[in-house]
Design a protein around this motif. Structure first.
Motif, PDB file in Angstrom:
ATOM      1  N   TRP B  92     -54.416   1.445   6.363  1.00  0.00           N
ATOM      2  CA  TRP B  92     -54.085   1.897   5.014  1.00  0.00           C
ATOM      3  C   TRP B  92     -53.849   3.406   5.010  1.00  0.00           C
ATOM      4  O   TRP B  92     -52.938   3.904   4.355  1.00  0.00           O
ATOM      5  CB  TRP B  92     -55.225   1.509   4.060  1.00  0.00           C
ATOM      6  N   SER B  93     -54.683   4.120   5.768  1.00  0.00           N
ATOM      7  CA  SER B  93     -54.542   5.575   5.768  1.00  0.00           C
ATOM      8  C   SER B  93     -53.196   5.997   6.378  1.00  0.00           C
ATOM      9  O   SER B  93     -52.580   6.960   5.927  1.00  0.00           O
ATOM     10  CB  SER B  93     -55.759   6.169   6.476  1.00  0.00           C
ATOM     11  N   LYS B  94     -52.732   5.235   7.383  1.00  0.00           N
ATOM     12  CA  LYS B  94     -51.404   5.543   7.940  1.00  0.00           C
ATOM     13  C   LYS B  94     -50.312   5.214   6.920  1.00  0.00           C
ATOM     14  O   LYS B  94     -49.299   5.912   6.837  1.00  0.00           O
ATOM     15  CB  LYS B  94     -51.184   4.784   9.242  1.00  0.00           C
ATOM     16  N   GLY B  95     -50.529   4.157   6.162  1.00  0.00           N
ATOM     17  CA  GLY B  95     -49.586   3.794   5.106  1.00  0.00           C
ATOM     18  C   GLY B  95     -49.507   4.893   4.050  1.00  0.00           C
ATOM     19  O   GLY B  95     -48.419   5.262   3.591  1.00  0.00           O
ATOM     20  N   VAL B  96     -50.681   5.435   3.680  1.00  0.00           N
ATOM     21  CA  VAL B  96     -50.722   6.500   2.661  1.00  0.00           C
ATOM     22  C   VAL B  96     -50.019   7.759   3.201  1.00  0.00           C
ATOM     23  O   VAL B  96     -49.276   8.418   2.470  1.00  0.00           O
ATOM     24  CB  VAL B  96     -52.191   6.812   2.258  1.00  0.00           C
ATOM     25  N   ALA B  97     -50.224   8.054   4.493  1.00  0.00           N
ATOM     26  CA  ALA B  97     -49.563   9.219   5.102  1.00  0.00           C
ATOM     27  C   ALA B  97     -48.036   9.052   5.025  1.00  0.00           C
ATOM     28  O   ALA B  97     -47.304   9.997   4.764  1.00  0.00           O
ATOM     29  CB  ALA B  97     -50.020   9.372   6.540  1.00  0.00           C
ATOM     30  N   HIS B  98     -47.600   7.814   5.250  1.00  0.00           N
ATOM     31  CA  HIS B  98     -46.168   7.504   5.190  1.00  0.00           C
ATOM     32  C   HIS B  98     -45.650   7.724   3.762  1.00  0.00           C
ATOM     33  O   HIS B  98     -44.592   8.310   3.549  1.00  0.00           O
ATOM     34  CB  HIS B  98     -45.965   6.055   5.644  1.00  0.00           C
ATOM     35  N   LEU B  99     -46.443   7.250   2.788  1.00  0.00           N
ATOM     36  CA  LEU B  99     -46.049   7.376   1.381  1.00  0.00           C
ATOM     37  C   LEU B  99     -45.994   8.845   0.961  1.00  0.00           C
ATOM     38  O   LEU B  99     -45.104   9.250   0.210  1.00  0.00           O
ATOM     39  CB  LEU B  99     -47.045   6.600   0.501  1.00  0.00           C
ATOM     40  N   SER B 100     -46.930   9.644   1.484  1.00  0.00           N
ATOM     41  CA  SER B 100     -46.999  11.056   1.071  1.00  0.00           C
ATOM     42  C   SER B 100     -45.735  11.811   1.491  1.00  0.00           C
ATOM     43  O   SER B 100     -45.357  12.789   0.846  1.00  0.00           O
ATOM     44  CB  SER B 100     -48.244  11.721   1.649  1.00  0.00           C
ATOM     45  N   LYS B 101     -45.083  11.326   2.569  1.00  0.00           N
ATOM     46  CA  LYS B 101     -43.860  12.005   3.045  1.00  0.00           C
ATOM     47  C   LYS B 101     -42.741  11.950   2.004  1.00  0.00           C
ATOM     48  O   LYS B 101     -41.846  12.782   2.006  1.00  0.00           O
ATOM     49  CB  LYS B 101     -43.368  11.347   4.339  1.00  0.00           C
ATOM     50  N   SER B 102     -42.792  10.943   1.128  1.00  0.00           N
ATOM     51  CA  SER B 102     -41.724  10.822   0.111  1.00  0.00           C
ATOM     52  C   SER B 102     -41.812  11.955  -0.900  1.00  0.00           C
ATOM     53  O   SER B 102     -40.832  12.248  -1.592  1.00  0.00           O
ATOM     54  CB  SER B 102     -41.846   9.474  -0.605  1.00  0.00           C
ATOM     55  N   GLY B 103     -42.990  12.574  -1.028  1.00  0.00           N
ATOM     56  CA  GLY B 103     -43.160  13.699  -1.945  1.00  0.00           C
ATOM     57  C   GLY B 103     -43.168  13.301  -3.409  1.00  0.00           C
ATOM     58  O   GLY B 103     -43.165  14.157  -4.292  1.00  0.00           O
ATOM     59  N   ALA B 104     -43.215  11.994  -3.675  1.00  0.00           N
ATOM     60  CA  ALA B 104     -43.152  11.542  -5.067  1.00  0.00           C
ATOM     61  C   ALA B 104     -44.480  11.697  -5.790  1.00  0.00           C
ATOM     62  O   ALA B 104     -44.506  11.797  -7.014  1.00  0.00           O
ATOM     63  CB  ALA B 104     -42.713  10.085  -5.108  1.00  0.00           C
ATOM     64  N   LEU B 105     -45.563  11.694  -5.037  1.00  0.00           N
ATOM     65  CA  LEU B 105     -46.884  11.692  -5.671  1.00  0.00           C
ATOM     66  C   LEU B 105     -47.646  12.983  -5.377  1.00  0.00           C
ATOM     67  O   LEU B 105     -47.397  13.644  -4.364  1.00  0.00           O
ATOM     68  CB  LEU B 105     -47.691  10.487  -5.171  1.00  0.00           C
ATOM     69  N   THR B 106     -48.586  13.280  -6.266  1.00  0.00           N
ATOM     70  CA  THR B 106     -49.400  14.487  -6.057  1.00  0.00           C
ATOM     71  C   THR B 106     -50.568  14.167  -5.122  1.00  0.00           C
ATOM     72  O   THR B 106     -50.866  12.992  -4.872  1.00  0.00           O
ATOM     73  CB  THR B 106     -49.981  14.979  -7.402  1.00  0.00           C
ATOM     74  N   ASP B 107     -51.276  15.204  -4.667  1.00  0.00           N
ATOM     75  CA  ASP B 107     -52.449  14.995  -3.808  1.00  0.00           C
ATOM     76  C   ASP B 107     -53.515  14.173  -4.526  1.00  0.00           C
ATOM     77  O   ASP B 107     -54.204  13.360  -3.925  1.00  0.00           O
ATOM     78  CB  ASP B 107     -53.045  16.347  -3.380  1.00  0.00           C
ATOM     79  N   GLU B 108     -53.614  14.420  -5.841  1.00  0.00           N
ATOM     80  CA  GLU B 108     -54.606  13.693  -6.641  1.00  0.00           C
ATOM     81  C   GLU B 108     -54.298  12.193  -6.607  1.00  0.00           C
ATOM     82  O   GLU B 108     -55.189  11.362  -6.402  1.00  0.00           O
ATOM     83  CB  GLU B 108     -54.567  14.224  -8.079  1.00  0.00           C
ATOM     84  N   ASP B 109     -53.010  11.851  -6.793  1.00  0.00           N
ATOM     85  CA  ASP B 109     -52.598  10.429  -6.743  1.00  0.00           C
ATOM     86  C   ASP B 109     -52.928   9.841  -5.376  1.00  0.00           C
ATOM     87  O   ASP B 109     -53.487   8.748  -5.267  1.00  0.00           O
ATOM     88  CB  ASP B 109     -51.080  10.279  -6.960  1.00  0.00           C
ATOM     89  N   LEU B 110     -52.573  10.590  -4.340  1.00  0.00           N
ATOM     90  CA  LEU B 110     -52.741  10.078  -2.967  1.00  0.00           C
ATOM     91  C   LEU B 110     -54.222   9.885  -2.625  1.00  0.00           C
ATOM     92  O   LEU B 110     -54.577   8.938  -1.920  1.00  0.00           O
ATOM     93  CB  LEU B 110     -52.082  11.025  -1.959  1.00  0.00           C
ATOM     94  N   ASN B 111     -55.074  10.773  -3.171  1.00  0.00           N
ATOM     95  CA  ASN B 111     -56.518  10.621  -2.916  1.00  0.00           C
ATOM     96  C   ASN B 111     -57.033   9.311  -3.505  1.00  0.00           C
ATOM     97  O   ASN B 111     -57.842   8.617  -2.881  1.00  0.00           O
ATOM     98  CB  ASN B 111     -57.307  11.787  -3.516  1.00  0.00           C
ATOM     99  N   ILE B 112     -56.563   8.997  -4.696  1.00  0.00           N
ATOM    100  CA  ILE B 112     -57.003   7.735  -5.336  1.00  0.00           C
ATOM    101  C   ILE B 112     -56.540   6.548  -4.491  1.00  0.00           C
ATOM    102  O   ILE B 112     -57.295   5.622  -4.230  1.00  0.00           O
ATOM    103  CB  ILE B 112     -56.452   7.631  -6.782  1.00  0.00           C
ATOM    104  N   ILE B 113     -55.300   6.596  -4.032  1.00  0.00           N
ATOM    105  CA  ILE B 113     -54.762   5.478  -3.237  1.00  0.00           C
ATOM    106  C   ILE B 113     -55.522   5.384  -1.908  1.00  0.00           C
ATOM    107  O   ILE B 113     -55.847   4.284  -1.443  1.00  0.00           O
ATOM    108  CB  ILE B 113     -53.245   5.654  -2.980  1.00  0.00           C
ATOM    109  N   SER B 114     -55.847   6.531  -1.321  1.00  0.00           N
ATOM    110  CA  SER B 114     -56.590   6.525  -0.046  1.00  0.00           C
ATOM    111  C   SER B 114     -57.929   5.824  -0.175  1.00  0.00           C
ATOM    112  O   SER B 114     -58.369   5.120   0.739  1.00  0.00           O
ATOM    113  CB  SER B 114     -56.860   7.953   0.425  1.00  0.00           C
ATOM    114  N   LEU B 115     -58.586   6.026  -1.329  1.00  0.00           N
ATOM    115  CA  LEU B 115     -59.923   5.444  -1.522  1.00  0.00           C
ATOM    116  C   LEU B 115     -59.912   3.914  -1.422  1.00  0.00           C
ATOM    117  O   LEU B 115     -60.917   3.308  -1.054  1.00  0.00           O
ATOM    118  CB  LEU B 115     -60.498   5.865  -2.879  1.00  0.00           C
TER     119      LEU B 115
END
Lengths: 313, 173
Positions: B92-115
């Motif tokens: 999942w964490s690799k998936g989130v890293a992949h998603l973060s590359k799109s730049g669509a979401l903020t760090d706050e959003d990504l932290n929630i998804i990581s959890l």
């Protein structure tokens, strides 16, 4: 039928891939002769990695060296337990609710992975498990032909067996013998295997991983008392095979089986006839003359040694 | 004079384009979060109702999702397939890293998804469903925040870019 892979090959292909990388590294270099003797791999959190071999219990070091000394064993870490559990459960503990209630998971090849951890109770019953602290991976072994001697002695008229009860203390080969009887009988007759603990057929996603015969139907994970009735009504078996009878509800189910003219072969934990007859449930079963034969097993000459065959009719 | 005119139009259009891009990013984030909430609901059904193994549940969720969220589920699923002892958390964490590359979401959003990855696949159905619903609720809050920000900042960025370009041009002339 295609030939079955040898035990070392089965361990290499069906068990080792599920292990955490460090454990895999320890075990992968064991020679085939030692893998052939392997019965169980025990991972206990914070304890040395132990292997139950056929004749002894050994500890496995990081370098892959077996030793009788616990201090030379590789110490199992939380990461090892988590990764091995992730692999055997497919990262899907939620999909294994029934398996967790029983305390083990069956993987491809019919191998059983026993689980140790914290149980979650609901209404006094085990609902699930969490905080896993140990895994016991038991290698499924088939011994085709181990029932040959017994087959010749339990067969009665019209190619059907006597109602037979196989007894022995634990680890004397009752289940392995019963499986081979199912295999041999199931190639000739319609056999229903009531596999309450998934030990006889070792089903993985519904498919029997161990050979229980071409004409055998398996009711997996089904309580014996319910399964016997269900099999008689739905599967029209000529022979019914089930492991470890011993509960009060089993008495009625065995009687139903006999009334339907279906032959039954089962097992029970007991040292000898005296031990067996001391149990109230078994007294009930003997009162109704359910079984015509009792076979007593031991490990005297290895698992599955037939000590005595008693005819009750 | 002509050079000045070309220079002004270049500055205004570049700065205007930047403003429009920022404005579109704001609404894109809202859309991505909304889609992600729907994906999490689908994943919850795959786990809670169908009891499909995680790998299959992720693959099926990827099938109904769209980019960039599709990449999150596809990547996590591929990671699980690559090696049996890979944990859901790692995948999942690799998936989130992949998603973060799109730049669509903020760090706050990504932290929630990581959890979500912390307990993914490691507990019973009720716990998994609870965890996914909790994440969905938190993403709903993020979506509302994003909508509010979109309302207040979208126009500012849309017009602000051009105005800023004009101001710079005036100062330079």
């Amino acid at each position: 039928m295609s030939s079955k892979p040898a035990v070392p090959e089965k361990i290499q292909n069906q068990i080792i891939p599920y292990l955490a990388p460090k454990i895999k590294g320890c075990i992968a270099n064991l020679p085939s002769a030692q893998l052939d003797q392997l019965e169980e791999i025990r991972l206990r959190l914070g304890k040395p990695l132990s292997l139950h071999m056929m004749k002894s219990e050994m500890f496995l070091g990081e370098s892959g060296k077996l030793s009788r000394l616990a201090r030379e064993g590789y110490i199992v870490t939380e990461d090892d337990v988590v990764r091995t559990l992730a692999a055997v459960s497919g990262n899907s503990v939620y999909a294994l609710e029934e398996e967790l209630k029983r305390g083990f998971i069956t993987i491809r090849g019919g191998h059983r992975v026993g689980l140790a951890g914290k149980t979650i109770l609901e209404g006094g019953q085990i609902k699930s498990m969490k905080e896993f602290s140990g895994l016991a991976i038991r290698v499924a072994r088939e011994l085709p032909g181990c029932g040959n001697t017994l087959m010749g002695r339990i067969m009665a008229e019209r190619g059907r067996p006597h109602n037979t009860l196989i007894i022995s203390p634990p680890r004397c080969g009752k289940t392995t013998l019963l499986r081979d009887l199912a295999r041999q009988l199931g190639d000739e007759l319609n056999v229903a295997v009531i596999d309450e603990r998934s030990e006889l057929a070792g089903c993985f996603r519904g498919e029997p991983q161990l050979d229980v015969g071409a004409k055998s139907d398996v009711l997996e994970g089904c309580p014996k008392a319910l399964g016997i009735g269900m099999a008689i009504r739905a599967l029209a078996p000529e022979v019914l095979i089930t492991d470890e009878i011993g509960r009060y509800e089993d008495v009625e189910a065995v009687e139903e089986c006999l009334n339907a003219g279906v032959k039954i072969i089962s097992t029970a934990h007991a040292k000898d006839m005296e031990d067996l007859k001391r149990r109230p449930v078994m007294q009930e079963i003997f009162k109704q003359h359910s079984f015509e034969m009792v076979v007593i097993l031991s490990r005297r000459k290895g698992p599955g040694t037939i000590e005595k065959l008693i005819r009750l009719d | 004079m002509i050079i000045k005119m070309i220079g002004v139009s270049f500055i205004v259009s570049a700065s205007g384009w930047l403003g429009l891009y920022k404005a579109s990013q704001l609404s894109h984030r809202t859309k991505v979060i909304r889609q992600l909430r729907m994906d999490l609901e689908f994943l919850e059904k795959e786990i809670g109702f169908s009891r499909n193994p995680l790998e299959q549940a992720l693959s099926r969720t990827a099938g109904v999702s769209c980019e960039p969220n599709k990449g999150l589920f596809t990547k996590a699923c591929r990671e699980l397939r690559s090696e049996p002892s890979t944990t859901a958390r790692e995948a999942w964490s690799k998936g989130v890293a992949h998603l973060s590359k799109s730049g669509a979401l903020t760090d706050e959003d990504l932290n929630i998804i990581s959890l979500i990855g912390e307990r993914m696949g490691t507990s019973d159905v009720s716990d998994q469903v609870r965890m996914l619903r909790q994440a969905g609720t938190e993403m709903k809050i993020q979506e509302e925040k994003s909508l509010r920000r979109e309302g207040s900042e979208k126009k500012l960025w849309s017009y602000g870019g051009f105005l800023l370009g004009l101001m710079i041009s005036i100062l330079l002339i």
